[in-house]
Design a protein around this motif. Structure first.
Motif, PDB file in Angstrom:
ATOM      1  N   GLY A 182       0.697  -1.406   0.078  1.00  0.00           N
ATOM      2  CA  GLY A 182      -0.126   0.075  -0.165  1.00  0.00           C
ATOM      3  C   GLY A 182       0.394   1.165   0.282  1.00  0.00           C
ATOM      4  O   GLY A 182       2.009   1.175   0.753  1.00  0.00           O
ATOM      5  N   GLY A 184      -0.394   4.142  -0.561  1.00  0.00           N
ATOM      6  CA  GLY A 184      -1.532   5.398  -0.859  1.00  0.00           C
ATOM      7  C   GLY A 184      -0.947   6.543   1.082  1.00  0.00           C
ATOM      8  O   GLY A 184      -0.011   6.428   1.419  1.00  0.00           O
ATOM      9  N   ASP A 216       1.993  -1.960  -4.817  1.00  0.00           N
ATOM     10  CA  ASP A 216       0.477  -1.481  -4.177  1.00  0.00           C
ATOM     11  C   ASP A 216      -0.283  -1.525  -6.431  1.00  0.00           C
ATOM     12  O   ASP A 216       0.327  -1.766  -7.433  1.00  0.00           O
ATOM     13  CB  ASP A 216       0.620   0.400  -4.470  1.00  0.00           C
ATOM     14  N   HIS A 235      -0.149  -6.762  -6.295  1.00  0.00           N
ATOM     15  CA  HIS A 235      -0.188  -7.792  -5.365  1.00  0.00           C
ATOM     16  C   HIS A 235       0.078  -9.862  -6.394  1.00  0.00           C
ATOM     17  O   HIS A 235      -0.056 -10.389  -4.950  1.00  0.00           O
ATOM     18  CB  HIS A 235      -1.530  -8.619  -4.599  1.00  0.00           C
ATOM     19  N   ILE A 254      -2.805  -0.352   4.396  1.00  0.00           N
ATOM     20  CA  ILE A 254      -4.616  -0.053   4.245  1.00  0.00           C
ATOM     21  C   ILE A 254      -5.420   0.481   5.769  1.00  0.00           C
ATOM     22  O   ILE A 254      -5.283  -0.635   6.774  1.00  0.00           O
ATOM     23  CB  ILE A 254      -4.935  -1.309   3.193  1.00  0.00           C
ATOM     24  N   ARG A 257      -9.105  -2.484   6.569  1.00  0.00           N
ATOM     25  CA  ARG A 257      -8.691  -3.279   6.045  1.00  0.00           C
ATOM     26  C   ARG A 257      -9.543  -4.143   6.397  1.00  0.00           C
ATOM     27  O   ARG A 257     -10.048  -5.306   5.371  1.00  0.00           O
ATOM     28  CB  ARG A 257      -7.991  -3.763   7.383  1.00  0.00           C
ATOM     29  N   ILE A 260     -10.428  -5.393   1.915  1.00  0.00           N
ATOM     30  CA  ILE A 260      -9.047  -5.453   1.125  1.00  0.00           C
ATOM     31  C   ILE A 260      -9.347  -6.478   0.474  1.00  0.00           C
ATOM     32  O   ILE A 260     -10.544  -7.001  -0.039  1.00  0.00           O
ATOM     33  CB  ILE A 260      -8.476  -6.025   2.140  1.00  0.00           C
TER      34      ILE A 260
END
Length: 588
Positions: A182, A184, A216, A235, A254, A257, A260
């Protein structure tokens, strides 16, 4: 049927055919021994602290053993007997107090020799001196050689060990290699927090983590660099990326979660099956920084409050109240000693009431009146209303500034502790006006009111005074960490850290460094100079930042001293300047 062999040219005068040309043999390569793959000692955070503690305790006890042997001339059987066990146990307890006092188990500090060695030496010196002053539980003080050897061995051993740790155990061989899933907001916040958590130049030094990059699924992040770390893929190749970079831990950064991606969730489980450890960003953030990332836990109450079933919770509450009453009674004695001096200085410099009562929000949101020494001019908020104090606030008196830096302005709050409105340790209370504003802006802010507010707290020893919304957010994260992990050991750590701030005058030294480094203007030449240089002399200013002394400038210093403390001064003119040469007024 005849078979013909290969044709070769025959030289004249020779009956035998020439031999076929031989193929060139390749150069023989030297066979080098294969490198031995040693298992990496990837130390975790808890293992690093345990290593520091175990080696420290071992070294101070070995130092005591040799000090007894060389300084007291005792037989080895006595130094190793069960009778002498109390000597070593007492030294271990004294060392723990000294180490907590000087914050010796702060990993960021321990990994930087500039900070680790001096604080380790101070802790060893303090522990040795305090140990020799304890009767009955320590060896008899028969000779001065014993004290000398104890100081020498303890200080030398701790200094050498701390320097060794700061140089060796920060090498990549001992670090945890981590991959962040992640790139972000949550992942960037983690990287930024790790970079600002350490006081040393290396951004990840001391934490024991080496971040190798991000994973990501966002196409915009592919093959990009985020916060100085590359995005290595998505991923679908998570397991291959982790194996290629020899990752020890995968950090799931994240925020929500519960939503997800199922494919990402399956990839994470596959990585765990292959031996990679999984950890979420809030857990790692809390473990490394001692803060709860309230903006990145979503609505996960388990990350916010303690939900365990502890049999000692009520015992802890009872013991904490007893300790509060004992410390408050001791604080009343200190308050009685301090009041006459503060009252006299206030009467001479800034007449007005000695104490100041202010409404604060306490446990369960109930308001109460908090008592403290007055540190501002009378009626400081008459025209402005409730506002945060800021750096260089003109409303704060000079004696009030000293009280704030040493935390002595909070001492009268021992009266609130005796009344049951406050505790010695807990989240700092806020004013009702600020609580309403902060509760609207910051998530989970009212969770601070689950415990009694304190005179000091985890946020106070980890963070300085706050005067903005961002500072309030950081202090909230520290307060929620304390509420979640409250224990007698954490209370002891906070108490010792508070005493160290007061005794070592860390706030005063920080204020003095800021005071000396802040530029102001020379009252004679109207040029920026350091304050300490202007106090010493107000001579001719040079571009090399040297102030040269001259008799005329020395005479001017006494007459111009009152203007030194002003933020600016009038322009320099030939009639007012007596310096031998001045570029501002073209004198000389």
């Amino acid at each position: 049927m005849s078979t013909e062999g290969p044709e070769f040219p025959v030289e004249s005068g020779s009956c035998e055919p020439p031999k076929p040309p031989q193929a060139q043999r390749p150069a023989r390569r030297l066979k080098l021994p294969r490198p031995i793959a040693l298992p990496g000692m990837r130390l975790r955070v808890s293992e690093r602290r345990a290593l520091l503690f175990v080696v420290d305790v071992l070294l101070v006890n070995v130092a005591l053993f040799f000090a007894i042997r060389l300084g007291l001339n005792l037989a080895p059987s006595i130094a190793q007997s069960w009778f002498a066990v109390r000597w070593y146990l007492t030294l271990t307890a004294v060392w723990i107090l000294a180490a907590l006092f000087f914050d010796c188990y702060n990993l960021a500090q321990a990994a930087w020799s500039v900070r680790s060695v001096p604080y380790g030496v101070l802790a060893a010196l303090s522990a040795a001196l305090l140990y020799t002053a304890i009767p009955v539980l320590t060896p008899p003080l028969e000779t001065r050689r014993y004290v000398f050897y104890l100081l020498l061995f303890m200080v030398g051993a701790i200094a050498a060990w701390r320097a060794f740790y700061a140089q060796v155990f920060v090498q990549p061989w001992f670090e945890q290699r981590a991959l962040v899933v992640g790139a972000g907001w949550s992942g960037r916040t983690l990287v930024q927090a790790l970079r600002t958590s350490s006081a040393s130049p290396n951004p990840y030094r001391g934490t024991g983590y080496e971040l190798v990059g991000f994973v990501d699924d966002d196409p915009e992040f592919q093959n990009a660099v985020v916060e100085g770390l590359p995005v290595l893929g998505d991923h679908h190749h998570l397991r291959e990326i982790a194996a290629a970079h020899q990752v020890n831990e995968i950090i799931v950064a994240i925020t929500h979660r519960h939503a997800i991606n199922p494919d990402l969730f399956a990839a994470l489980l596959e990585c765990q099956e292959r031996g990679f450890r999984l950890i979420t960003m809030p857990v790692l953030y809390e473990r490394l920084l001692g803060r709860v990332p309230v903006e990145h836990i979503g609505r996960d109450l388990q990350m916010l409050v303690w939900m365990g079933d502890s049999a000692g919770e009520r015992v802890y509450t009872l013991l904490k109240r007893i300790v509060d009453l004992v410390l408050a009674l001791l604080g009343l004695v200190a308050l009685g000693v301090l009041v006459p001096f503060v009252a006299l200085i206030n009467a001479l410099t800034c007449p007005g009431p000695l104490f100041y009562r202010q409404e604060r929000v306490g446990q369960r949101g109930k308001p109460y009146w908090m008592i403290k020494f007055r540190s501002m001019v009378p009626d400081a908020e008459k025209g402005t209303g409730a506002v945060w104090a800021c750096e260089g606030d003109k409303r704060i008196t000079w004696i009030g500034r000293a009280l704030r830096k040493t935390r002595l302005d909070e001492l009268p709050q021992v009266l609130n502790v005796l009344l049951g409105e406050m505790s010695v340790i807990g989240p700092r209370p806020e004013r009702p006006e600020f609580v309403e504003q902060l509760a609207r802006e910051l998530p989970f802010y009212r969770a601070r009111h689950a415990l009694r507010p304190g005179i000091t707290g985890w946020a106070q020893v980890q963070f300085d005074y706050g005067n903005s919304m961002q500072d309030a957010l950081v202090k909230l994260e520290y307060d929620l960490y304390y509420i979640k992990h409250a224990s007698l050991l954490l209370d002891l750590r906070i108490l010792l850290r508070t005493v160290s701030v007061m005794v070592l005058l860390k706030g005063v030294w920080a204020a003095w460094r800021a005071f000396c480094s802040s530029p102001r203007y020379c009252p004679i030449h109207s040029m920026p100079v350091p304050r300490f240089a202007r106090i010493m002399c107000c001579g001719t200013w040079r571009s090399s930042t040297r102030l040269r002394w001259s008799p005329s400038s020395a005479r001017m210093t006494a007459r111009k001293l009152w203007r030194i403390w002003r933020p600016s001064a009038a322009p320099c003119t030939p009639s007012r300047c007596s310096a031998p040469s001045c570029a501002t007024c073209a004198r000389g």
